[in-house]
Design an enzyme around this catalytic site. Structure first.
Site, PDB file in Angstrom:
ATOM      1  N   CYS A 125      -9.950  -6.210   2.163  1.00  0.00           N
ATOM      2  CA  CYS A 125     -10.201  -4.809   2.506  1.00  0.00           C
ATOM      3  C   CYS A 125     -11.679  -4.485   2.441  1.00  0.00           C
ATOM      4  O   CYS A 125     -12.179  -3.640   3.162  1.00  0.00           O
ATOM      5  CB  CYS A 125      -9.470  -3.882   1.544  1.00  0.00           C
ATOM      6  SG  CYS A 125      -7.796  -4.356   1.217  1.00  0.00           S
ATOM      7  N   THR A 142      13.586   4.607  10.245  1.00  0.00           N
ATOM      8  CA  THR A 142      14.510   3.485  10.418  1.00  0.00           C
ATOM      9  C   THR A 142      13.971   2.232   9.744  1.00  0.00           C
ATOM     10  O   THR A 142      12.814   1.874   9.939  1.00  0.00           O
ATOM     11  CB  THR A 142      14.715   3.209  11.918  1.00  0.00           C
ATOM     12  OG1 THR A 142      15.173   4.409  12.526  1.00  0.00           O
ATOM     13  CG2 THR A 142      15.705   2.097  12.149  1.00  0.00           C
ATOM     14  N   THR A 180       0.843  -1.202   0.000  1.00  0.00           N
ATOM     15  CA  THR A 180       0.000   0.000   0.000  1.00  0.00           C
ATOM     16  C   THR A 180       0.875   1.247   0.000  1.00  0.00           C
ATOM     17  O   THR A 180       0.659   2.173  -0.786  1.00  0.00           O
ATOM     18  CB  THR A 180      -0.943   0.004   1.214  1.00  0.00           C
ATOM     19  OG1 THR A 180      -1.888  -1.044   1.055  1.00  0.00           O
ATOM     20  CG2 THR A 180      -1.684   1.316   1.330  1.00  0.00           C
ATOM     21  N   GLN A 233       0.697  -9.488  -5.626  1.00  0.00           N
ATOM     22  CA  GLN A 233       0.200 -10.869  -5.737  1.00  0.00           C
ATOM     23  C   GLN A 233       1.024 -11.702  -6.712  1.00  0.00           C
ATOM     24  O   GLN A 233       0.732 -12.875  -6.910  1.00  0.00           O
ATOM     25  CB  GLN A 233      -1.259 -10.853  -6.232  1.00  0.00           C
ATOM     26  CG  GLN A 233      -2.228 -10.141  -5.338  1.00  0.00           C
ATOM     27  CD  GLN A 233      -2.552 -10.919  -4.079  1.00  0.00           C
ATOM     28  OE1 GLN A 233      -2.148 -12.067  -3.925  1.00  0.00           O
ATOM     29  NE2 GLN A 233      -3.270 -10.306  -3.162  1.00  0.00           N
TER      30      GLN A 233
END
Lengths: 87, 446
Positions: free
Chosen positions: B370, B284, B117, B224
């Site tokens: 989702c 980081t 994402t 995917q």
């Protein structure tokens, strides 16, 4: 020990350890993958390629041993199909 | 005559509801009345997992590689003044190489992110904004993942123009239409490699070639696809690629983006901070997660053909079993240009949610995780022109590295049984059996 015996011993140890995975999916995968890997490499000859594979096998054996311990530390309920086959 | 049939059908449906209300009320009082309506089945144990597109389990080999960095080696990989930093840095760089090798890239072109994402956000917003003063047009497809579509919406609010290309009924992009949509204003084309809901493989090489000839950047969301089908950013002319850790048996919370260096793709960073990851993604780098992603990519590369052959076999088994026993089943998406581990089937005259409820002993989903909270049919299925009723009855079967034959057979048998049971209850099914064409029925009186 001859190379043949060495390979056989490694094969047996890998299978025996793989069977100890708590998780059904990891256990079936490990057993299947070990069997298939040895089948794939059965005509490898006796050269360096074989030695390399043997040392790879030993490394994997160590990984399986450690991961089996972890899988036994964090158990879950058995999967539904495991319970079916036991009945 | 026609009216008479309609009235008869209306009556039939009314009777069905009456019948059903009666039965459910007895059902609630006495569980053993009629097991046709008994949804709650007795089973003991955890459900099987067949939702490999939502996420995959962490491979034990990956965990084994990660554990030292979760325990002993805790240094900040960006610390340059001591050994703790150096050992972590070395591990992160090794992981970067492992990721790069899998897709034929240079390690310097890999940037670690929090997941696909974030990678998609960086690719779309980053490229669009950097080149925004000259080029204000982006092309994507209607079947992309939500995070790509939503990034495009955000860019539209900033004044960019976005073309959402329709796809053909098999789910594939039409190259001629893509070419027609390209304008001198276009800065970026974003098309996903493998669709997360229907598993179709887009013609990535062809799109890459087209974009290269038009000097437009090409981004692909390969979450995917990475580690499941062979990908090479050079031969496929890909400029940006999004990668996810937890879809390749790696840890959750990490992903990567490939950004081409020659010719260079420039990006405006979204996150401000210490300038890590060449300033594109400050913050980081989580060493254990990066190590996990690297190992997962290495394993996927070694096991690619083994896993693919296996998944293909299981996929075929599932389809053969279901199609042998059931009629009126539609497979969504192109049957050839697809990744076999993702099978999306619509069972006509069965409500998908009822089937999922009935199949409680198998972890399945009707589409993307989702959107699985809403009862709306999937926008991907609507985009490929699936009828409303078929879109409501779809189920996605996700097969992965650790799926077994027994699991596939169990799922297929359960699915067949429940579909047959639910259809027997359905008045629509009864009408179809009698040869009534449901499309000719007028359902309401106004």
């Amino acid at each position: 020990m001859s190379t043949r015996n060495q390979v056989l011993k490694l094969y047996k140890m890998l299978l025996r350890e793989s069977e100890k995975f708590e998780s059904y999916n990891f256990r079936s995968y490990a057993v299947r993958r070990v069997k298939d890997a040895f089948r794939e490499n059965q005509n490898l000859g006796n050269g360096d390629a074989l030695k390399e594979k043997i040392s790879e096998g030993h490394k994997n054996l160590e990984i399986i041993k450690r991961q089996v311990l972890i899988s036994q530390m964090y158990k879950t309920d058995r999967l539904i199909i495991e319970n079916m086959s036991r009945n | 005559m026609n009216k008479l049939i309609q009235r008869n059908n209306a009556q039939k449906i009314f009777m069905y509801f009456i019948k059903n209300i009666k039965l459910t009320s007895t059902f609630s009082r006495n569980l053993t009345t009629d097991n046709k309506f008994q949804i709650k089945e007795e089973f003991s144990g955890r459900p099987l997992y067949l939702d490999a597109q939502a996420t995959t389990p962490l491979d034990p080999r990956v965990l084994d590689e990660m554990l030292p960095y979760l325990t002993s080696y805790y240094g900040n990989p960006h610390s340059r003044t001591h050994a703790y930093g150096w050992e972590s840095e070395a591990a992160v760089e090794k992981a970067r190489t492992q990721v790069a090798n899998l897709i034929g890239a240079d390690p310097k072109e890999i940037i670690f992110t929090s997941g696909a994402t974030e990678s998609n956000n960086i690719a779309l917003k980053g490229v669009a904004r950097f080149y925004g003063s000259k080029k204000k047009h982006i092309i994507t497809t209607q079947t992309e993942h939500k995070c790509v579509l939503d990034s495009c919406r955000a860019l539209e609010a900033e004044g960019f123009k976005v073309t959402y290309l329709p796809v053909k009924t098999n789910g594939l992009v039409c190259l001629e239409e893509l070419e027609k949509a390209i304008t001198p204003e276009t800065s970026l084309v974003s098309v996903m490699t493998v669709n997360n809901e229907i598993g179709v493989k887009q013609p990535i090489s062809d799109i890459g070639k087209l974009c290269k000839s038009k000097k437009i950047f090409f981004h692909t969301d390969a979450a995917q696809a990475v580690g499941k089908i062979p990908l090479d950013v050079q031969s496929m002319n890909i400029d940006l690629m999004s990668i996810s850790g937890h879809k390749v048996y790696g840890p959750k919370g990490i992903g990567a983006i490939y950004v081409r260096r020659r010719p260079r793709v420039r990006i405006e960073a979204i996150q401000s901070g210490g300038g890590q990851e060449r300033g594109i993604r400050s913050g980081t780098v989580p060493t254990p997660l990066a190590v996990g992603l690297g190992k997962a990519c290495e394993i996927s590369q070694q096991e690619l053909s083994y896993d693919h052959a296996r998944i293909e076999k299981l996929s075929k088994r599932l389809l053969d079993m279901i199609f042998k026993e059931l009629t009126h089943v539609v497979r969504n998406g192109d049957p050839i240009q697809m990744y076999p581990g993702c099978i999306n089937l619509s069972f006509a005259y069965v409500e998908g949610e009822s089937l999922l409820m009935a199949l409680k002993d198998v972890a399945l989903s009707s589409g993307s995780a989702c959107t699985s909270a809403s009862l709306e049919p999937s926008y991907v299925l609507r985009a490929i022109g699936t009828d409303e009723d078929l879109a409501h009855s779809s189920i996605r079967f996700g097969i992965g590295r650790f799926t077994t034959e027994e699991e596939v057979e169990y799922t297929a048998n359960k699915c067949i049984g429940h579909v047959k049971r639910l259809r027997e209850m359905s008045p629509l099914w009864e009408m179809v059996q009698e040869g009534v064409d449901l499309k000719t029925i007028k359902w309401s009186q106004h």
